[in-house]
Motif scaffolding. Structure first.
Motif, PDB file in Angstrom:
ATOM      1  N   GLY A  51     -44.013  43.670  35.410  1.00 21.59           N
ATOM      2  CA  GLY A  51     -44.728  43.137  36.409  1.00 21.59           C
ATOM      3  C   GLY A  51     -45.407  41.848  35.749  1.00 21.59           C
ATOM      4  N   ASN A  52     -45.759  40.649  36.381  1.00 19.22           N
ATOM      5  CA  ASN A  52     -46.279  39.603  36.054  1.00 19.22           C
ATOM      6  C   ASN A  52     -47.951  39.605  36.172  1.00 19.22           C
ATOM      7  N   GLN A  53     -48.435  40.686  36.225  1.00 19.30           N
ATOM      8  CA  GLN A  53     -49.892  40.681  36.304  1.00 19.30           C
ATOM      9  C   GLN A  53     -50.686  41.126  35.198  1.00 19.30           C
ATOM     10  N   ARG A  54     -49.873  41.360  34.245  1.00 21.94           N
ATOM     11  CA  ARG A  54     -50.287  42.153  32.902  1.00 21.94           C
ATOM     12  C   ARG A  54     -49.857  41.357  31.713  1.00 21.94           C
ATOM     13  N   ILE A  55     -50.446  41.483  30.701  1.00 24.18           N
ATOM     14  CA  ILE A  55     -50.272  40.369  29.445  1.00 24.18           C
ATOM     15  C   ILE A  55     -48.714  40.658  29.039  1.00 24.18           C
ATOM     16  N   PHE A  56     -47.962  41.914  29.211  1.00 26.74           N
ATOM     17  CA  PHE A  56     -46.711  42.154  28.812  1.00 26.74           C
ATOM     18  C   PHE A  56     -45.881  41.036  29.432  1.00 26.74           C
ATOM     19  N   GLY A  57     -45.975  40.815  30.794  1.00 29.74           N
ATOM     20  CA  GLY A  57     -45.271  39.917  31.477  1.00 29.74           C
ATOM     21  C   GLY A  57     -45.437  38.672  30.906  1.00 29.74           C
ATOM     22  N   VAL A  58     -46.285  38.185  30.294  1.00 24.48           N
ATOM     23  CA  VAL A  58     -46.485  37.051  29.586  1.00 24.48           C
ATOM     24  C   VAL A  58     -45.777  36.841  28.439  1.00 24.48           C
ATOM     25  N   ILE A  59     -45.852  37.760  27.658  1.00 20.63           N
ATOM     26  CA  ILE A  59     -45.081  38.083  26.286  1.00 20.63           C
ATOM     27  C   ILE A  59     -43.469  38.058  26.825  1.00 20.63           C
ATOM     28  N   CYS A  60     -43.035  38.694  27.662  1.00 23.14           N
ATOM     29  CA  CYS A  60     -41.681  38.436  27.899  1.00 23.14           C
ATOM     30  C   CYS A  60     -41.324  37.012  28.100  1.00 23.14           C
ATOM     31  N   CYS A  61     -42.201  36.122  28.701  1.00 24.14           N
ATOM     32  CA  CYS A  61     -41.977  34.677  28.857  1.00 24.14           C
ATOM     33  C   CYS A  61     -41.927  33.982  27.601  1.00 24.14           C
ATOM     34  N   MET A  62     -42.890  34.321  26.924  1.00 23.46           N
ATOM     35  CA  MET A  62     -43.007  33.582  25.491  1.00 23.46           C
ATOM     36  C   MET A  62     -41.638  33.677  24.693  1.00 23.46           C
ATOM     37  N   LYS A  63     -41.048  34.840  24.794  1.00 23.68           N
ATOM     38  CA  LYS A  63     -39.720  34.973  24.006  1.00 23.68           C
ATOM     39  C   LYS A  63     -38.813  33.906  24.399  1.00 23.68           C
ATOM     40  N   TYR A  64     -38.831  33.122  25.288  1.00 25.00           N
ATOM     41  CA  TYR A  64     -37.732  32.349  25.722  1.00 25.00           C
ATOM     42  C   TYR A  64     -38.323  30.837  25.092  1.00 25.00           C
TER      43      TYR A  64
ATOM     44  N   GLU B   1     -38.250  34.734  13.556  1.00 25.25           N
ATOM     45  CA  GLU B   1     -39.815  34.793  13.508  1.00 25.25           C
ATOM     46  C   GLU B   1     -40.373  35.599  14.939  1.00 25.25           C
ATOM     47  N   TRP B   2     -39.761  35.438  15.937  1.00 22.59           N
ATOM     48  CA  TRP B   2     -39.922  36.499  16.974  1.00 22.59           C
ATOM     49  C   TRP B   2     -39.668  38.026  16.886  1.00 22.59           C
ATOM     50  N   ASN B   3     -38.919  38.071  16.185  1.00 20.66           N
ATOM     51  CA  ASN B   3     -38.481  39.664  15.781  1.00 20.66           C
ATOM     52  C   ASN B   3     -39.749  40.230  15.023  1.00 20.66           C
ATOM     53  N   GLU B   4     -40.103  39.172  13.949  1.00 21.43           N
ATOM     54  CA  GLU B   4     -41.069  39.623  13.359  1.00 21.43           C
ATOM     55  C   GLU B   4     -42.674  39.864  13.953  1.00 21.43           C
ATOM     56  N   PHE B   5     -42.702  38.943  14.904  1.00 17.74           N
ATOM     57  CA  PHE B   5     -43.894  39.067  15.846  1.00 17.74           C
ATOM     58  C   PHE B   5     -43.882  40.397  16.743  1.00 17.74           C
ATOM     59  N   ILE B   6     -42.730  40.886  16.961  1.00 16.80           N
ATOM     60  CA  ILE B   6     -42.581  41.870  17.931  1.00 16.80           C
ATOM     61  C   ILE B   6     -42.887  43.291  16.927  1.00 16.80           C
ATOM     62  N   GLU B   7     -42.298  43.167  15.950  1.00 16.00           N
ATOM     63  CA  GLU B   7     -42.588  44.207  14.771  1.00 16.00           C
ATOM     64  C   GLU B   7     -43.966  44.444  14.473  1.00 16.00           C
ATOM     65  N   ASN B   8     -44.672  43.150  14.345  1.00 12.33           N
ATOM     66  CA  ASN B   8     -46.002  43.242  13.916  1.00 12.33           C
ATOM     67  C   ASN B   8     -46.793  43.669  15.115  1.00 12.33           C
ATOM     68  N   LEU B   9     -46.545  43.460  16.343  1.00 11.70           N
ATOM     69  CA  LEU B   9     -47.146  43.995  17.668  1.00 11.70           C
ATOM     70  C   LEU B   9     -47.000  45.486  17.757  1.00 11.70           C
TER      71      LEU B   9
ATOM     72  N   LYS C   1     -39.948  47.420  23.390  1.00 12.06           N
ATOM     73  CA  LYS C   1     -39.622  46.755  21.790  1.00 12.06           C
ATOM     74  C   LYS C   1     -38.328  46.378  22.060  1.00 12.06           C
ATOM     75  N   SER C   2     -37.344  47.289  22.571  1.00 13.74           N
ATOM     76  CA  SER C   2     -35.688  46.814  22.454  1.00 13.74           C
ATOM     77  C   SER C   2     -35.709  45.952  23.858  1.00 13.74           C
ATOM     78  N   HIS C   3     -36.497  45.636  24.629  1.00 11.41           N
ATOM     79  CA  HIS C   3     -36.498  44.689  25.801  1.00 11.41           C
ATOM     80  C   HIS C   3     -36.715  43.301  24.988  1.00 11.41           C
ATOM     81  N   LEU C   4     -37.716  43.309  24.148  1.00  7.33           N
ATOM     82  CA  LEU C   4     -38.071  41.942  23.587  1.00  7.33           C
ATOM     83  C   LEU C   4     -37.295  41.639  22.342  1.00  7.33           C
ATOM     84  N   LEU C   5     -36.780  42.484  21.582  1.00  8.49           N
ATOM     85  CA  LEU C   5     -36.309  42.246  20.157  1.00  8.49           C
ATOM     86  C   LEU C   5     -34.989  41.449  20.470  1.00  8.49           C
ATOM     87  N   TYR C   6     -34.832  40.367  19.602  1.00 12.88           N
ATOM     88  CA  TYR C   6     -33.269  39.666  19.457  1.00 12.88           C
ATOM     89  C   TYR C   6     -32.443  40.723  18.748  1.00 12.88           C
TER      90      TYR C   6
END
Length: 297
Positions: free
Chosen positions: A234-247, A254-262, A284-289
């Motif tokens: 969904g787009n009303q919670r912070i995870f939706g914003v993180i999904c957009c930040m990926k692009y 660097e992005w994958n390191e961020f996801i591991e830290n998260l 996690k699998s949805h966000l990792l490259y």
């Protein structure tokens, strides 16, 4: 009937009040120290959401340490997100500055033709003048004001002083062709880019002003890809914003390191319910490259 303001309470009275409504506080000295560092209002009002019955009493088993844990998680999540939002913000400043200066000149932002509406441009100039005034003591603003003809400030310098919110509004109100050209640098359609940076600017302000990201519905919401929506994001919670930040982060490692830290952060705070932030089961699998060397191994 309007409510009356509640009187101030001493820290000891705050603890007594919390215990009277069912909050477990086994270590009162720890609670005193913490409430001396973080206000009762910020901690209790912000992080008791969902932990109380309708009568205002806490659910059985809820402890002061649990609320502190949610507070600390939220603080560390803000810090983690802010480091990546900074990259996105600086990148946008650079690409906007390059495009406007190369296509309209270093003072092109003053030209109403960069926008489809003179009203939009007048609003931009109001924002710009306000930002210049706010940063009037900045060395490079003073340099251009004092040493250059008409005291004009070129956009390559101005872009470094404008707030992320102003940059977002500037991009959103540009002519469509210009928005599309800048969005191409991200391999995006401009409708997504303008939506994302508007939302990220809003989240950036939450992070900068110690706001709550945990268990909160966002006022500004991003336009999501169909693939994300099909994954029940969904787009009303912070995870939706993180999904957009990926692009918007070009460095995949660097992005994958961020996801591991998260992931490490989420694992550390066991009281955290990630679903209250919109996280899915396979987040996690949805966000990792998937990097090439990972495939080879």
């Amino acid at each position: 009937m309007l409510k009356q303001l509640q009187p101030s309470m001493s820290i000891d009275d705050q603890i007594k009040n919390l215990k009277s409504i069912g909050l477990s506080i086994p270590d009162e000295e720890y609670a005193r120290r913490f409430l001396n560092d973080v206000s009762y209002y910020r901690l209790i009002k912000g992080f008791s959401i969902g932990l109380k019955e309708k009568n205002g009493h806490y659910h059985d088993g809820v402890s002061f340490e649990q609320i502190v844990s949610l507070y600390l998680f939220n603080a560390k999540l803000r810090q983690l997100l802010f480091s990546k939002i900074e990259i996105i913000e600086i990148n946008l400043r650079t690409r906007l500055s390059n495009h406007i200066c190369e296509n309209y000149g270093v003072l092109g932002y003053k030209n109403p033709s960069i926008m489809p509406s003179e009203e939009y441009h007048a609003s931009l100039m109001n924002d710009v003048n306000r930002e210049i005034k706010r940063n009037s003591r900045s060395p490079f603003i003073r340099n251009f004001k004092d040493n250059y003809e008409n005291g004009d400030i070129p956009f390559y310098a101005l872009a470094e002083t404008l707030s992320f919110g102003t940059l977002s509004r500037l991009y959103k109100n540009l002519n469509t062709d210009d928005k599309a050209t800048i969005a191409d640098l991200y391999n995006l359609k401009y409708s997504y880019l303008e939506s994302w940076i508007e939302t990220i600017a809003y989240v950036r302000n939450l992070c900068a002003h110690y706001g709550r990201l945990y268990n909160v519905k966002l006022t500004k919401t991003p336009k999501l890809y169909k693939s994300d929506r099909l994954a029940n994001i969904g787009n009303q919670r912070i995870f939706g914003v993180i999904c957009c930040m990926k692009y918007l982060i070009s460095d995949k490692r660097e992005w994958n390191e961020f996801i591991e830290n998260l992931d490490t952060l989420v694992s550390k705070y066991t009281y955290v319910n990630i679903h209250l932030m919109g996280f899915t089961e396979n987040w996690k699998s949805h966000l990792l490259y998937e990097l090439e060397e990972d495939v080879e191994n």
